[in-house]
Motif scaffolding. Structure first.
Motif: not given
Length: 400
Positions: A165-176, A199-208, A231-234
């Protein structure tokens, strides 16, 4: 000898990523150099590397600077502060996930793994002698798994639930709220949760501000939680090979520290210095702002491209991370994703990842697109992909 299956997605990347013109398969935010990292820092006097330091093994569990910076980031906006001693550095998140599995499961144990996901998350427990059940998410349900399905998978010997979470490959998040339901199930059966959060914290389409915005599982109050990061992804620094594993449970941390002695002893001092510099308060906010803005720009471009080609493809728009899982079809029938990707690469130089080969045979027609590359690469690659769809899609095999 342990039977190890091919690591399909890594084999695919190994085979093709140096031979493509447009790499739209990579899962890192567009990587940066040390010079670019220095330019992002607000403290121009701060050195990236202390070259006068003797190159010993260094701090075995990770440097104080690195672990303190990570602890600060995990503790921000959280009521559950984490201490540096609850974090151990590793050579990338792939090592962190391996060590967590190695410390927590073995022969006779049962593991449940969120799926689709990165292959090592479910295959490594198998290598260690555990049995694994996949907790399926489906395209039809917007790539969200079912809590009732999770409950049905629980066995008396279930030791670990793995989520990505966030998911590879779908980019979906499991919400709170969904994460809380997972915790409720795990706590009722005294099961540890491993959350891969690379992949945290690259939240591009949902905000805090969204009430469903997912915190790190580490901050949700369940002690038997392990999270991993990188350190690789985000953070766009795959080349330094720095990851970490963290838990609020000292017993889990000690187990992981013990098994870690059998692997790498420590992480490179030089790599840890670069990571600590990147995560320092003078650098990290501008680094993340750069990467999140890149993701926002690029996902908007990809969204328009998918809409333009709605007769040939469909998706669940990702909310976070760097990847999207797009289904291609011809006259309503899924294409053979391997043939699609191989022909696309041969005719245009564009590299995608075939879902049916790299994430599971049931993902017929799906390809993973890594869209947080340099914007110009994505733009030019999608232009070439459009030409391919117009000229060559009829020549692509259909999935059997």
């Amino acid at each position: 000898m342990v039977k190890v299956d091919s690591f399909s997605v890594e084999s695919w990347m190994d085979r093709y990523e140096t031979k493509c013109k447009y790499n739209i398969a990579e899962t890192c935010c567009a990587s940066i150099s040390i010079d670019e990292l220095r330019e992002l820092s607000e403290d121009k006097n701060k050195q990236v590397l202390q070259t006068s330091n003797a190159l010993t093994y260094g701090a075995i569990r990770g440097s104080d600077a690195l672990r303190s910076n990570l602890a600060r980031l995990y503790s921000a906006k959280s009521t559950a502060a984490i201490q540096p001693e609850n974090i151990i550095s590793t050579p990338g998140a792939i090592s962190a996930n391996y060590l967590a599995a190695y410390a927590l499961v073995g022969p006779g144990d049962h593991v449940i793994c969120h799926y689709p996901t990165y292959q090592s998350l479910y295959d490594v427990p198998k290598h260690l002698g555990a049995t694994v059940d996949l907790w399926h998410a489906t395209f039809e349900n917007n790539w969200l798994p079912s809590i009732s399905d999770l409950e049905a998978l629980i066995k008396p010997n279930t030791k670990l639930i793995v989520v990505n979470n966030p998911n590879n490959p779908t980019g979906v998040v499991l919400k709170r709220a969904f994460l809380q339901q997972i915790i409720d199930v795990a706590s009722a059966h005294d099961i540890t949760i491993l959350s891969d959060e690379v992949y945290r914290p690259v939240f591009h389409s949902i905000t805090p501000l969204d009430p469903g915005f997912p915190p790190s599982l580490l901050s949700m109050g369940y002690k038997k939680t392990v999270v991993t990061g990188s350190m690789s992804k985000a953070y766009a620094l795959a080349g330094i090979r720095v990851g970490w594993v963290a838990s609020q449970d000292p017993e889990i941390i000690e187990k992981i520290a013990e098994v870690r002695h059998f692997t790498t002893i420590s992480v490179s001092q030089l790599d840890e210095q670069v990571a600590a510099y990147a995560l320092d308060q003078s650098t990290v906010h501008r680094l993340l702002a750069r990467n999140i803005q890149l993701a926002k720009t690029n996902v908007e471009m990809l969204e328009k491209w998918v809409a333009k080609h709605e007769d040939e493809c469909e998706w669940v728009k990702p909310l976070a991370g760097t990847t999207a899982f797009v289904k291609f079809h011809r006259e309503g029938k899924a294409v053979d994703s391997v043939d699609f990707c191989e022909q696309l690469l041969e005719k245009t130089g564009v590299l995608f990842v075939p879902g049916s080969e790299c994430f599971g045979s049931e993902f017929r027609g799906f390809v993973r697109i890594g869209f947080v590359c340099q914007t110009q690469v994505l733009k030019e690659g999608l232009v070439e992909a459009t030409k391919f769809l117009r000229k060559n899609l009829d020549d692509v095999k259909l999935a059997e």
